[in-house]
Design an enzyme around this catalytic site. Structure first.
Site, mmCIF file in Angstrom:
data_model
loop_
_atom_site.group_PDB
_atom_site.id
_atom_site.type_symbol
_atom_site.label_atom_id
_atom_site.label_comp_id
_atom_site.label_asym_id
_atom_site.label_seq_id
_atom_site.Cartn_x
_atom_site.Cartn_y
_atom_site.Cartn_z
ATOM 1 N N GLN A 1 13.496 61.126 46.388
ATOM 2 C CA GLN A 1 13.746 60.898 44.947
ATOM 3 C C GLN A 1 12.692 59.940 44.393
ATOM 4 O OE1 GLN A 1 17.869 59.574 45.372
ATOM 5 N NE2 GLN A 1 17.210 58.425 47.184
ATOM 6 N N HIS B 1 30.207 46.641 42.734
ATOM 7 C CA HIS B 1 30.273 46.403 44.184
ATOM 8 C C HIS B 1 31.581 45.724 44.581
ATOM 9 C CE1 HIS B 1 25.673 46.716 43.946
ATOM 10 N NE2 HIS B 1 26.163 47.841 44.384
ATOM 11 N N ASP C 1 21.271 50.010 48.226
ATOM 12 C CA ASP C 1 20.871 48.678 47.768
ATOM 13 C C ASP C 1 21.585 47.571 48.553
ATOM 14 O OD1 ASP C 1 22.752 49.982 45.238
ATOM 15 O OD2 ASP C 1 23.554 48.306 46.403
ATOM 16 N N GLY D 1 24.582 61.833 54.427
ATOM 17 C CA GLY D 1 25.993 61.480 54.619
ATOM 18 C C GLY D 1 26.873 62.684 54.876
ATOM 19 N N ASP E 1 29.377 55.564 47.947
ATOM 20 C CA ASP E 1 28.572 54.894 46.923
ATOM 21 C C ASP E 1 27.323 55.741 46.675
ATOM 22 O OD1 ASP E 1 26.723 51.716 46.792
ATOM 23 O OD2 ASP E 1 27.277 53.187 45.225
ATOM 24 N N PRO F 1 19.715 64.697 46.100
ATOM 25 C CA PRO F 1 20.391 64.582 47.399
ATOM 26 C C PRO F 1 21.868 64.208 47.271
ATOM 27 C CG PRO F 1 18.896 62.727 47.045
ATOM 28 C CD PRO F 1 18.638 63.697 45.943
#
Ligand code: SAM
Length: 284
Positions: free
Chosen positions: A33, A64, A88, A141, A158, A165
């Site tokens: 990406q 988060h 992240d 994943g 997340d 993707p």
């Protein structure tokens, strides 16, 4: 103004939301990406993937904290947690604040996202990748949940939005396999977009969860840079009671969490599940 660079989010047809890039810190067409990390006067460091805002230094705490503490404190004894995506490191940081957590596996498809966030957005992961309980897997994943023999008490998806993707992480096949690697009484939570504009995504996830779990719902959080309304976080579990843990129990468990939170409280947790009718209608 000539010479200014604006990073424009084009996720929603007919709408644009732009951030002035006061300084571009890093930019790369990764294997998966387009990644940009830039400085913005209001939100600090910002990371965008394929033109969609992923995380900002100033408001990351909302998402988060809500993606991590709601399922883990509802569960009450989560030892193993699986994060799909989360490059992240913000969800990983929050998950590892819980003393009950013995292992957190994070499956992120794009190594560059992890590496560049550690280098240029270190405040997000805040050392979480170096925690001995962290098990970082660079993989798709969807493939991981189809193949792993491990079982997890909480699964946190997340993901990016269902583009590139991330698209496969909104499929029924993925959710079926995610359930396969959940321990008994486990909980799955999902990034399900802003229902005001992405209600169909919530309907899709809830439709899949209705076939897989005894209980499903979603809860809301308002993240300033996930624009155009509150964000829905999907919820699925075979233990219906976990949707209705008394606030006193959440308070007891929350008291054991190290440090402060800036958005999550047990009362916010309970209130987040009070859904307005326009959101409920997407639940199917
Ligand atoms: N909080 C953000 C949001 O709500 O949109 C998502 C943050 S995180 C940066 C999303 C991560 O999902 C990215 O690092 C991306 O590389 C990762 N990702 C996308 N598709 C994936 C897949 N199939 N398997 C694993 N990770 C994936």
């Amino acid at each position: 103004m000539s010479g200014e660079r604006w990073v424009t989010e084009t996720l929603h047809d007919g709408l644009r939301c732009a951030f002035r890039a006061d300084e571009v810190i890093y930019e790369e067409e990764t294997e998966h990406q387009h990644l940009v990390i830039f400085e913005n006067v209001k939100f600090g460091r910002v990371m965008s993937l394929d033109g969609i805002t992923q995380v900002t230094e100033k408001d990351e705490f909302v998402y988060h904290e809500m993606m991590s503490h709601v399922p883990i404190l509802a569960h009450g004894n989560a030892k193993k947690v699986l994060i799909i995506g989360g490059g992240d490191g913000g969800v990983l940081r929050e998950v590892l604040r819980h003393k009950t957590v013995e292992k957190c596996t994070m499956v992120e498809i794009d190594r560059s996202v992890v590496d560049m966030c550690v280098e240029y957005l270190p405040m997000i992961s805040a050392g979480a990748f170096d925690d001995p309980r962290t098990d970082l897997v660079i993989a798709d994943g969807a493939k991981f949940v189809a193949e792993t023999d491990e079982r997890y008490d909480v699964v946190i998806v997340d993901s990016t939005d269902p583009v590139g993707p991330g698209a496969i992480l909104f499929s029924e096949e993925f959710y079926k396999n995610a359930k396969r690697c959940m321990a008994g009484g486990g909980i799955i939570v999902t990034q399900n977009g802003v229902p005001f504009l992405q209600g169909d995504e919530l309907t899709g996830t809830m439709g899949a969860f209705a076939k897989l779990f005894a209980s499903r719902s979603c809860y809301l959080a308002t993240i300033p840079t996930y624009v155009f309304g509150a964000m829905a976080l999907g919820w699925g579990s075979d233990n219906e009671a976990l949707l209705d843990v008394p606030v006193e129990v959440l308070q007891e468990r929350f008291a054991k969490l190290e440090g402060e939170t800036l958005y999550y409280t047990p009362e916010v947790h309970k209130g987040a599940f009070a859904l307005p009718p326009y959101v409920k209608r997407f639940m199917g």
